[in-house]
Scaffold this motif. Structure first.
Motif, mmCIF file in Angstrom:
data_model
loop_
_atom_site.group_PDB
_atom_site.id
_atom_site.type_symbol
_atom_site.label_atom_id
_atom_site.label_comp_id
_atom_site.label_asym_id
_atom_site.label_seq_id
_atom_site.Cartn_x
_atom_site.Cartn_y
_atom_site.Cartn_z
ATOM 1 N N UNK A 1 -18.123 -61.401 64.204
ATOM 2 C CA UNK A 1 -18.404 -60.802 62.901
ATOM 3 C C UNK A 1 -18.269 -61.881 61.836
ATOM 4 N N UNK A 2 -19.192 -61.906 60.880
ATOM 5 C CA UNK A 2 -19.099 -62.860 59.774
ATOM 6 C C UNK A 2 -18.814 -62.137 58.459
ATOM 7 N N UNK A 3 -18.580 -60.845 58.555
ATOM 8 C CA UNK A 3 -18.207 -60.012 57.412
ATOM 9 C C UNK A 3 -16.911 -59.291 57.788
ATOM 10 N N UNK A 4 -16.230 -58.688 56.832
ATOM 11 C CA UNK A 4 -14.963 -58.027 57.150
ATOM 12 C C UNK A 4 -15.116 -56.907 58.185
ATOM 13 N N UNK A 5 -14.186 -56.877 59.138
ATOM 14 C CA UNK A 5 -14.193 -55.831 60.165
ATOM 15 C C UNK A 5 -14.031 -54.448 59.534
ATOM 16 N N UNK B 1 -27.478 -61.307 63.144
ATOM 17 C CA UNK B 1 -27.872 -59.906 63.011
ATOM 18 C C UNK B 1 -27.222 -59.319 61.774
ATOM 19 N N UNK B 2 -27.888 -58.345 61.160
ATOM 20 C CA UNK B 2 -27.309 -57.690 59.990
ATOM 21 C C UNK B 2 -27.746 -56.232 59.944
ATOM 22 N N UNK B 3 -26.933 -55.438 59.259
ATOM 23 C CA UNK B 3 -27.276 -54.031 59.071
ATOM 24 C C UNK B 3 -28.272 -53.909 57.910
ATOM 25 N N UNK C 1 -23.830 -55.331 54.620
ATOM 26 C CA UNK C 1 -22.367 -55.391 54.597
ATOM 27 C C UNK C 1 -21.768 -55.732 55.954
ATOM 28 N N UNK C 2 -22.580 -55.639 57.018
ATOM 29 C CA UNK C 2 -22.126 -56.061 58.339
ATOM 30 C C UNK C 2 -23.097 -57.113 58.854
ATOM 31 N N UNK C 3 -22.541 -58.262 59.200
ATOM 32 C CA UNK C 3 -23.320 -59.367 59.763
ATOM 33 C C UNK C 3 -22.540 -59.920 60.941
#
Length: 140
Positions: free
Chosen positions: A58-62, A12-14, A18-20
């Motif tokens: 999360x696969x991107x920075x929290x 899933x992504x935004x 930047x959020x995945x």
């Protein structure tokens, strides 16, 4: 067939990317739902429960996420700080196990036709009765 074989790992992504995140859910997404509570109504959330809360990764920075709590503050609504896309909800009510729901609309790789075929149920969150459909649903 075992429960595990019915699960699929989704990405899933935004909107801005930047959020995945990834998580395991039923492959047919048959437990999706729409709710009429004040939060879901305003954000037009369409959610599906995460099968195993520990699979939500999360696969991107929290630090790209922000969280919003309201009411009893038992549920965190996590969204991208840049584009505002609500990605998931996570929480725990007293006496109940922890839970997580993700936004169906953030799933990558599905066509408009595939999205339109996902079944969903309604929940009457406005009256704290998630087991029944609200009286009015066309706007959800």
């Amino acid at each position: 067939m075992s429960i595990a074989s019915k699960l699929r790992n989704f990405v899933l992504s935004c909107h801005c990317g930047k959020v995945r995140l990834t998580c395991d859910m039923e492959s047919d997404l048959s437990q999706s739902g729409r709710c009429n509570c004040s939060s879901c109504f305003k954000t037009r959330m369409w959610v599906h429960p995460v099968s195993n809360i520990n699979s939500l990764k999360l696969t991107t920075p929290e630090s790209n996420l922000a969280v919003y709590h309201y009411g009893a503050k038992c549920t965190g609504h996590y969204f991208c700080k840049s584009c505002g896309t609500q990605m998931y909800m996570r929480g725990e009510y007293p006496g109940s196990p922890a839970f997580a729901y993700v936004s169906i609309n953030c799933i990558e790789g599905l066509t408009q036709q595939e999205f339109s075929a996902i079944p969903f149920a309604f929940a009457n969150g406005l009256e704290d009765n998630s087991n029944e459909s609200p009286k009015f649903t066309n706007h959800l």
